[in-house]
Design a protein around this motif. Structure first.
Motif, PDB file in Angstrom:
ATOM      1  N   VAL A 109       3.678  79.260   0.986  1.00  0.00           N
ATOM      2  CA  VAL A 109       3.562  79.452   2.433  1.00  0.00           C
ATOM      3  C   VAL A 109       2.708  78.359   3.047  1.00  0.00           C
ATOM      4  O   VAL A 109       3.007  77.816   4.113  1.00  0.00           O
ATOM      5  N   ALA A 110       1.621  77.997   2.350  1.00  0.00           N
ATOM      6  CA  ALA A 110       0.741  76.949   2.874  1.00  0.00           C
ATOM      7  C   ALA A 110       1.472  75.630   3.020  1.00  0.00           C
ATOM      8  O   ALA A 110       1.282  74.886   3.981  1.00  0.00           O
ATOM      9  N   ALA A 111       2.333  75.322   2.047  1.00  0.00           N
ATOM     10  CA  ALA A 111       3.055  74.056   2.096  1.00  0.00           C
ATOM     11  C   ALA A 111       4.124  74.055   3.173  1.00  0.00           C
ATOM     12  O   ALA A 111       4.399  73.032   3.797  1.00  0.00           O
ATOM     13  N   ALA A 112       4.765  75.223   3.377  1.00  0.00           N
ATOM     14  CA  ALA A 112       5.892  75.276   4.304  1.00  0.00           C
ATOM     15  C   ALA A 112       5.469  75.466   5.750  1.00  0.00           C
ATOM     16  O   ALA A 112       6.237  75.171   6.664  1.00  0.00           O
ATOM     17  N   ILE A 123      -2.752  63.584   7.067  1.00  0.00           N
ATOM     18  CA  ILE A 123      -3.492  63.746   5.820  1.00  0.00           C
ATOM     19  C   ILE A 123      -3.048  62.639   4.870  1.00  0.00           C
ATOM     20  O   ILE A 123      -1.853  62.428   4.666  1.00  0.00           O
ATOM     21  N   GLY A 124      -4.012  61.933   4.293  1.00  0.00           N
ATOM     22  CA  GLY A 124      -3.682  60.807   3.429  1.00  0.00           C
ATOM     23  C   GLY A 124      -4.443  60.826   2.118  1.00  0.00           C
ATOM     24  O   GLY A 124      -5.187  61.764   1.812  1.00  0.00           O
ATOM     25  N   MET A 125      -4.269  59.790   1.330  1.00  0.00           N
ATOM     26  CA  MET A 125      -4.910  59.715   0.020  1.00  0.00           C
ATOM     27  C   MET A 125      -6.429  59.618   0.136  1.00  0.00           C
ATOM     28  O   MET A 125      -7.145  59.968  -0.814  1.00  0.00           O
ATOM     29  N   SER A 126      -6.936  59.158   1.270  1.00  0.00           N
ATOM     30  CA  SER A 126      -8.391  59.132   1.438  1.00  0.00           C
ATOM     31  C   SER A 126      -8.964  60.551   1.415  1.00  0.00           C
ATOM     32  O   SER A 126     -10.069  60.781   0.908  1.00  0.00           O
ATOM     33  N   ASP A 127      -8.209  61.514   1.954  1.00  0.00           N
ATOM     34  CA  ASP A 127      -8.639  62.908   1.901  1.00  0.00           C
ATOM     35  C   ASP A 127      -8.644  63.418   0.457  1.00  0.00           C
ATOM     36  O   ASP A 127      -9.546  64.143   0.048  1.00  0.00           O
ATOM     37  N   VAL A 128      -7.624  63.013  -0.283  1.00  0.00           N
ATOM     38  CA  VAL A 128      -7.553  63.399  -1.691  1.00  0.00           C
ATOM     39  C   VAL A 128      -8.717  62.792  -2.463  1.00  0.00           C
ATOM     40  O   VAL A 128      -9.343  63.465  -3.295  1.00  0.00           O
ATOM     41  N   GLU A 129      -9.033  61.532  -2.177  1.00  0.00           N
ATOM     42  CA  GLU A 129     -10.122  60.861  -2.880  1.00  0.00           C
ATOM     43  C   GLU A 129     -11.460  61.550  -2.625  1.00  0.00           C
ATOM     44  O   GLU A 129     -12.304  61.632  -3.528  1.00  0.00           O
ATOM     45  N   ARG A 130     -11.669  62.035  -1.410  1.00  0.00           N
ATOM     46  CA  ARG A 130     -12.920  62.751  -1.130  1.00  0.00           C
ATOM     47  C   ARG A 130     -13.019  64.021  -1.976  1.00  0.00           C
ATOM     48  O   ARG A 130     -14.096  64.377  -2.464  1.00  0.00           O
ATOM     49  N   LEU A 131     -11.891  64.692  -2.156  1.00  0.00           N
ATOM     50  CA  LEU A 131     -11.888  65.860  -3.027  1.00  0.00           C
ATOM     51  C   LEU A 131     -12.107  65.464  -4.487  1.00  0.00           C
ATOM     52  O   LEU A 131     -12.777  66.193  -5.238  1.00  0.00           O
ATOM     53  N   HIS A 132     -11.570  64.324  -4.898  1.00  0.00           N
ATOM     54  CA  HIS A 132     -11.775  63.851  -6.264  1.00  0.00           C
ATOM     55  C   HIS A 132     -13.254  63.597  -6.538  1.00  0.00           C
ATOM     56  O   HIS A 132     -13.747  63.841  -7.656  1.00  0.00           O
ATOM     57  N   GLU A 133     -13.977  63.102  -5.539  1.00  0.00           N
ATOM     58  CA  GLU A 133     -15.415  62.893  -5.708  1.00  0.00           C
ATOM     59  C   GLU A 133     -16.131  64.219  -5.953  1.00  0.00           C
ATOM     60  O   GLU A 133     -17.049  64.311  -6.780  1.00  0.00           O
ATOM     61  N   GLN A 173       5.090  63.796   0.873  1.00  0.00           N
ATOM     62  CA  GLN A 173       5.237  64.651  -0.305  1.00  0.00           C
ATOM     63  C   GLN A 173       4.305  64.188  -1.421  1.00  0.00           C
ATOM     64  O   GLN A 173       3.770  65.005  -2.176  1.00  0.00           O
ATOM     65  N   ARG A 174       4.092  62.878  -1.520  1.00  0.00           N
ATOM     66  CA  ARG A 174       3.171  62.356  -2.550  1.00  0.00           C
ATOM     67  C   ARG A 174       1.770  62.901  -2.342  1.00  0.00           C
ATOM     68  O   ARG A 174       1.107  63.331  -3.303  1.00  0.00           O
ATOM     69  N   VAL A 175       1.310  62.891  -1.102  1.00  0.00           N
ATOM     70  CA  VAL A 175      -0.038  63.387  -0.811  1.00  0.00           C
ATOM     71  C   VAL A 175      -0.105  64.884  -1.091  1.00  0.00           C
ATOM     72  O   VAL A 175      -1.077  65.377  -1.682  1.00  0.00           O
ATOM     73  N   ARG A 176       0.922  65.616  -0.688  1.00  0.00           N
ATOM     74  CA  ARG A 176       0.913  67.061  -0.928  1.00  0.00           C
ATOM     75  C   ARG A 176       0.896  67.367  -2.427  1.00  0.00           C
ATOM     76  O   ARG A 176       0.208  68.295  -2.875  1.00  0.00           O
ATOM     77  N   SER A 177       1.618  66.607  -3.217  1.00  0.00           N
ATOM     78  CA  SER A 177       1.596  66.806  -4.663  1.00  0.00           C
ATOM     79  C   SER A 177       0.204  66.568  -5.225  1.00  0.00           C
ATOM     80  O   SER A 177      -0.276  67.325  -6.087  1.00  0.00           O
TER      81      SER A 177
END
Length: 425
Positions: A109-112, A123-133, A173-177
């Motif tokens: 549901v969150a994805a759709a 939302i981009g890979m920079s957001d993902v990188e912050r979570l990776h930190e 889709q890459r960012v969502r994955s």
């Protein structure tokens, strides 16, 4: 109509020594890290929440408060509006142990969903990188203080943060994955903290959630971690057949053929499971296979932070120690314990405490009472009193020592040492 003061939220603020203004500043800072835009909360908003004038803050504030506190909005004393569905409240609860099916539906549901704010931000890979930190920080905490409930809670809350980010804007889709993979990573760390803390029921719930998220991400590395952890979970629960089956799922992933380092870890954990099954004859070959696979791995190949942080020769010896200790070969267990301690990296404080406790058990089983007692006394007090697995092993050591040499000087020394730990935890 008279409002009721939010006593739970007020108590949490006092516990964390937040004033209204300082909490507002913290919220704004975290909102900026999460969304790229500085929040606009001030002390008045906080006072409204604390007084009960505002009983259900906006979604972004609720997400940040959950991340900051490790508690759900409801646990902080906030009251959902009547139109807020139970499912929505459940999704925000970072401590809720969802089932496999519910977890899949929530994530889907969150994805759709297409919220109104999605068009306002990319939302981009920079957001993902912050979570990776933040994930790297969770890993560091685990190696220092493994098994603690606060590590499990923080990892759970960050998994929810990663899922909530799916709805905060548009993304490829890459960012969502990657977001699903990051959420799975946090959940797997919550699972590991629960395993290490012997909270097995909670570990199973985290495992189910993590498996769903990993499938949605398509990330082979995190799938391996989760199934490999599942094998460890069943091993600690005394279910070796289930442990082998789960570990086999990890070993059959194609990442083990692409990178021998993953293959090595899978083989080594199989060795530990076979040791728990008292299959002593298979252990030398299993150890040798794991060591050879590790030697074939390219040391420069890119790997996830969780693997780089712990998997090396020292941890291979640690798993061999576990296997031989369980199988009753005390001499070989002691050999691997010394090899492990000699090569452990400095940040592996939890592993050092576990290995030292196991070494003491191996020495005691050989009748070397004085040496075993001296070894056990070198375990750091924090690990001995606060790490559930270490505490349990040292309790078993003390019981074994008293049974083996009830009137010895070593037993008296150990009893006094353990009593001092209990008196000053």
């Amino acid at each position: 109509m008279e409002t009721a003061r939010n006593e739970a939220f007020d108590a949490w603020m006092r516990e964390r020594q937040f004033s209204a203004n300082s909490l507002a500043r913290e919220l704004n800072s975290r909102l900026e890290a999460l969304t790229g835009k500085l929040g606009t909360y001030d002390g008045r908003h906080i006072r409204d929440w604390r007084s009960g004038r505002v009983r259900w803050p906006h979604a972004a504030a609720r997400a940040v408060l959950a991340d900051l506190s490790g508690r759900s909005p409801v646990d902080l004393g906030f009251v959902p509006r009547r139109r807020t569905s139970p499912a929505a409240v459940q999704q925000e609860d970072p401590m809720h142990r969802r089932t496999l099916v519910t977890g899949a539906l929530t994530a889907a549901v969150a994805a759709a969903a297409a919220p109104a704010i999605a068009s306002t931000r990319k939302i981009g890979m920079s957001d993902v990188e912050r979570l990776h930190e933040k994930f790297a920080a969770v890993i560091a905490s685990d190696h220092k203080r493994g098994g603690q409930l606060d590590i499990e809670q923080r990892a759970t809350a960050l998994a929810e943060t990663a899922l909530n980010l799916q709805n905060s804007g548009s993304a490829t889709q890459r960012v969502r994955s990657h977001l699903y993979g990051t959420a799975a990573s946090f959940r797997s760390s919550a699972m590991w903290a629960a395993i290490d803390g012997r909270r097995f029921k909670d570990a199973v719930a985290h495992m189910k959630e993590a498996q769903v998220l990993a499938e949605m991400s398509g990330d082979q590395a995190i799938k391996f971690r989760i199934w490999s952890h599942a094998g460890t979970l069943w091993r600690h629960m005394g279910r070796p057949a289930d442990a082998l089956s789960a570990n086999d799922v990890a070993r059959e992933l194609h990442i083990t053929r692409r990178d021998p380092m993953f293959a090595s870890l899978g083989m080594a954990r199989e060795m530990a499971i076979k040791g728990a099954s008292h299959d002593l004859r298979s252990l030398p070959r299993a150890y040798d296979d794991a060591r050879k696979a590790m030697s074939r791995a390219d040391p420069q190949a890119p790997r996830p932070v969780w693997l780089l942080a712990f998997w090396d020769e020292a941890e291979l010896h640690s798993l061999a120690l576990s296997a031989y200790l369980s199988a009753g070969d005390w001499v070989t267990a002691e050999y691997h314990a010394h090899r492990c301690l000699a090569s452990l990296r400095p940040h592996m404080q939890r592993s050092r405490a576990i290995t030292t406790s196991r070494l003491a058990q191996a020495q005691l089983a050989q009748g070397d009472i004085d040496t075993a007692t001296r070894t056990a006394m070198t375990v750091e007090k924090e690990a001995a009193t606060q790490h559930p697995r270490v505490s349990r092993m040292l309790q078993e050591f003390g019981a074994g020592l008293r049974a083996t040499a009830p009137g010895s000087n070593s037993t008296r020394t150990w009893n006094e040492h353990a009593a001092a730990w209990r008196a000053h935890p």
